[in-house]
Design an enzyme around this catalytic site. Structure first.
Site, PDB file in Angstrom:
ATOM      1  N   ASN A 164      -0.337   0.220   8.460  1.00  5.95           N
ATOM      2  CA  ASN A 164       0.752   0.236   9.407  1.00  5.95           C
ATOM      3  C   ASN A 164       1.203   1.873   9.527  1.00  5.95           C
ATOM      4  O   ASN A 164       1.626   2.347  10.570  1.00  5.95           O
ATOM      5  CB  ASN A 164       1.791  -0.718   9.308  1.00  5.95           C
ATOM      6  CG  ASN A 164       2.748  -0.179   8.070  1.00  5.95           C
ATOM      7  OD1 ASN A 164       3.871   0.763   8.567  1.00  5.95           O
ATOM      8  ND2 ASN A 164       2.449  -0.613   7.140  1.00  5.95           N
ATOM      9  N   HIS A 181       0.703  -1.234  -0.061  1.00 11.46           N
ATOM     10  CA  HIS A 181      -0.053   0.140  -0.125  1.00 11.46           C
ATOM     11  C   HIS A 181       0.742   1.164   0.115  1.00 11.46           C
ATOM     12  O   HIS A 181       1.026   1.841   1.097  1.00 11.46           O
ATOM     13  CB  HIS A 181      -1.055  -0.061   1.200  1.00 11.46           C
ATOM     14  CG  HIS A 181      -2.126  -1.095   0.967  1.00 11.46           C
ATOM     15  ND1 HIS A 181      -2.699  -1.480   1.933  1.00 11.46           N
ATOM     16  CD2 HIS A 181      -2.612  -1.556   0.013  1.00 11.46           C
ATOM     17  CE1 HIS A 181      -3.617  -2.165   1.718  1.00 11.46           C
ATOM     18  NE2 HIS A 181      -3.677  -2.279   0.221  1.00 11.46           N
ATOM     19  N   GLU A 208      -5.606  -7.586   3.904  1.00 11.07           N
ATOM     20  CA  GLU A 208      -5.191  -8.498   4.802  1.00 11.07           C
ATOM     21  C   GLU A 208      -5.977  -9.386   5.605  1.00 11.07           C
ATOM     22  O   GLU A 208      -6.375 -10.620   5.686  1.00 11.07           O
ATOM     23  CB  GLU A 208      -4.121  -8.197   5.743  1.00 11.07           C
ATOM     24  CG  GLU A 208      -3.520  -9.498   6.419  1.00 11.07           C
ATOM     25  CD  GLU A 208      -2.635  -8.852   7.865  1.00 11.07           C
ATOM     26  OE1 GLU A 208      -1.916  -7.837   7.445  1.00 11.07           O
ATOM     27  OE2 GLU A 208      -2.325  -9.333   8.749  1.00 11.07           O
TER      28      GLU A 208
HETATM   29  S1  SF4 Z   1       4.263  -5.024   7.748  1.00 10.61           S
HETATM   30 FE1  SF4 Z   1       4.660  -6.768   8.604  1.00 10.61          FE
HETATM   31  S2  SF4 Z   1       3.398  -8.451   7.969  1.00 10.61           S
HETATM   32 FE2  SF4 Z   1       3.465  -6.405   6.668  1.00 10.61          FE
HETATM   33  S3  SF4 Z   1       4.798  -6.933   4.799  1.00 10.61           S
HETATM   34 FE3  SF4 Z   1       5.892  -6.155   6.567  1.00 10.61          FE
HETATM   35  S4  SF4 Z   1       6.725  -7.686   7.775  1.00 10.61           S
HETATM   36 FE4  SF4 Z   1       5.232  -8.497   6.591  1.00 10.61          FE
END
Ligand code: SF4
Length: 505
Positions: free
Chosen positions: A422, A241, A326
């Protein structure tokens, strides 16, 4: 030290336009607007005569000759450089001017000592310059020599297909644009330096920040597939993203689709780092598509846990955000046995359960997820959980790092796209710590008002945001006056994931 802005304009038309922009009601503008005169010799003389210690920042504004075909009369050019002088904050000003509704181009400006004719425009354009003028170089050089932040805004009076016959030929649109740009330049000046009296602004970088191992792997998969198979390579959903990453790969031949029916028969399709449900894998197999799986191994681990709990007869409360890819992929592993819980209220609404377990989306806020997991544990004392944390190391580490940075700064800039879970969590982490934070795709998204009077700025980047964006942000901030850049490293990361066999060679 924010207020003493000097704006150089070549001649009276331009000066009048800028003054009117700064002060529409006709009173004395807050900035000093001076005429530099017409041409390089006059501008150099005026620059040499000027006491630069009386000012905090310099802007050069006027009309100019467009060198490239995409420039139209009334467009603004914000100089990234003029000769050897770099204008580092140009990207910030350009972003602000665009948000003000103006047409803006960013690029090098060249100063020449004569009016440019049609043939010469092509020669100048071949050097990379997008606009020519006759005054900026000596004015910008004097500002830089005095150690002052400098920006250059030139309004296009005519393009290469309509050669100039006079300095304001076709210039009414250009003067209108200059007038509209003037108050924005004033906002740029207010964003310079930080708090009054502070010699330099502090920029504190969070460590770790930016790409995680799963994102690096997913991007590398698409790059390798493009190298090996040539374009196009189809990718279901955004590989990660991030606007910059997706735009870059699309420019190299990746075709991003929402669903598999958009992928032609016999093609290769890459699954994104966020993972897919078994139904999507089945559909790809039925279609005979070649699949390269970019799912992050840490997402695959959660899928495996969901299958295991479901097979053992557990109801799985999955803590996550509805609609995220996800979450859809993981819930698809055992749709009959899984239920999404987003809040403690969702937990209270659950039916009684004999056997219940919980799992989590990998990119949640550590604090928020803990409160939902706590509510589950209170309600179901026999609750089972994952063998190891589902919130991944990268999410946890970036939140811990930005929490420390937020505690030490007045404002945090988080590089990341709006659909990056995130990255959004990093903004929330700062806000919970009582520090304002803004999510930006790149430096052009930084609003100048955010920076006014702010002396300590934290910078981080979500796991899907490229490291180059952080460098660009720091470089742009350094164009607003001196900055000291340091890093607050809370942990170092060494995790790497191997590539799938299809692209290993
Ligand atoms: S944020 Fe965590 S779960 Fe997502 S791609 Fe990166 S390591 Fe993998």
């Amino acid at each position: 030290m924010t207020g003493r802005l000097l704006i150089w304009t070549p001649i009276s038309f331009e000066r009048r336009a800028v003054r009117r922009g700064l002060s529409p009601a006709g009173q004395e503008p807050a900035a000093t607007v001076l005429r530099a005169g017409y041409g390089t010799i006059a501008a150099a003389r005026r620059a040499a005569e000027t006491d630069h210690s009386a000012f905090d920042q310099i802007a050069v504004m006027g009309v100019g000759a467009g060198l490239t075909a995409d420039l139209r009369p009334g467009d603004l050019v914000v100089a990234t450089s003029v000769g050897a002088i770099e204008c580092d904050s140009a990207v910030l000003l350009a972003g602000e001017l665009r948000r003000a509704g103006l047409r803006v181009h960013l690029g090098p400006v060249v100063t020449v000592d004569h009016l440019v004719k049609k043939a010469e425009r092509a020669e100048l354009a071949a050097t990379g310059a997008i606009l020519a003028d006759m005054e900026t170089a000596p004015l910008a050089a004097a500002a830089a020599a005095a150690g002052l932040p400098v920006v250059v805004v030139r309004a296009v009076s005519d393009g290469p297909d309509r050669p100039v016959t006079g300095i304001v030929s076709g210039g009414l649109a250009a003067l209108r644009a200059l007038r509209a740009a003037a108050p924005v330049v004033q906002r740029w000046a207010a964003a310079c330096y930080g708090q009054p009296g502070s010699a330099q602004r502090e920029v504190l970088l969070a460590g770790p920040r930016s790409f995680c191992a799963g994102v690096e792997r997913a991007i590398q998969i698409v790059e390798r597939a493009l190298e090996q198979q040539g374009a196009p390579v189809y990718v279901r959903k955004e590989i990660v993203h991030n606007k910059r990453v997706v735009g870059d790969l699309a420019g190299r031949g990746a075709v991003f689709v929402d669903e598999l029916h958009e992928v032609p028969d016999g093609s290769t399709v890459v699954f994104s780092a966020h993972g897919v449900s078994p139904a999507v894998r089945t559909e790809a197999a039925q279609r005979g598509l070649s699949v390269i799986d970019g799912t992050c191994p840490l997402v695959s681990k959660v899928h495996a846990e969901a299958r295991r709990f479901a097979a053992d007869g557990y109801t799985v409360a999955f803590i996550g955000h509805a609609g995220h890819e996800e979450v859809e992929g993981t819930l698809g592993e055992a749709p009959e046995s899984m239920v999404l819980v987003q809040t403690p209220q969702d937990v209270a609404a659950l039916a009684a359960q004999d056997k219940i377990a919980y799992l989590m989306q990998t990119t949640l806020s550590v604090d928020e997820a803990a409160s939902v997991a706590g509510a589950l544990r209170d309600r179901f004392p026999a609750l089972r959980g994952p063998g190891s944390d589902d919130i991944c190391y990268a999410t946890t580490n970036r939140q811990a790092a930005v929490r420390e940075v937020a505690a030490a700064t007045d404002l945090v800039l988080v590089a990341g796209s709006k659909n990056s879970s995130n990255s959004v969590r990093l903004v929330e982490t700062c806000e919970r710590a009582g520090t304002s934070a803004y999510l930006i795709d790149d430096a052009a998204d930084i609003q100048l008002d955010w920076l006014a009077g702010v002396a300590r700025i934290g910078v981080t980047a979500g796991a899907s945001a490229p490291p180059a964006v952080v460098s660009e942000i720091v470089s742009a901030l350094s164009g607003l006056g001196p900055v000291s850049v340091s890093e607050r490293v809370t942990t170092t990361e060494s995790i790497r994931f191997g590539l799938p066999k299809e692209v290993r060679q």
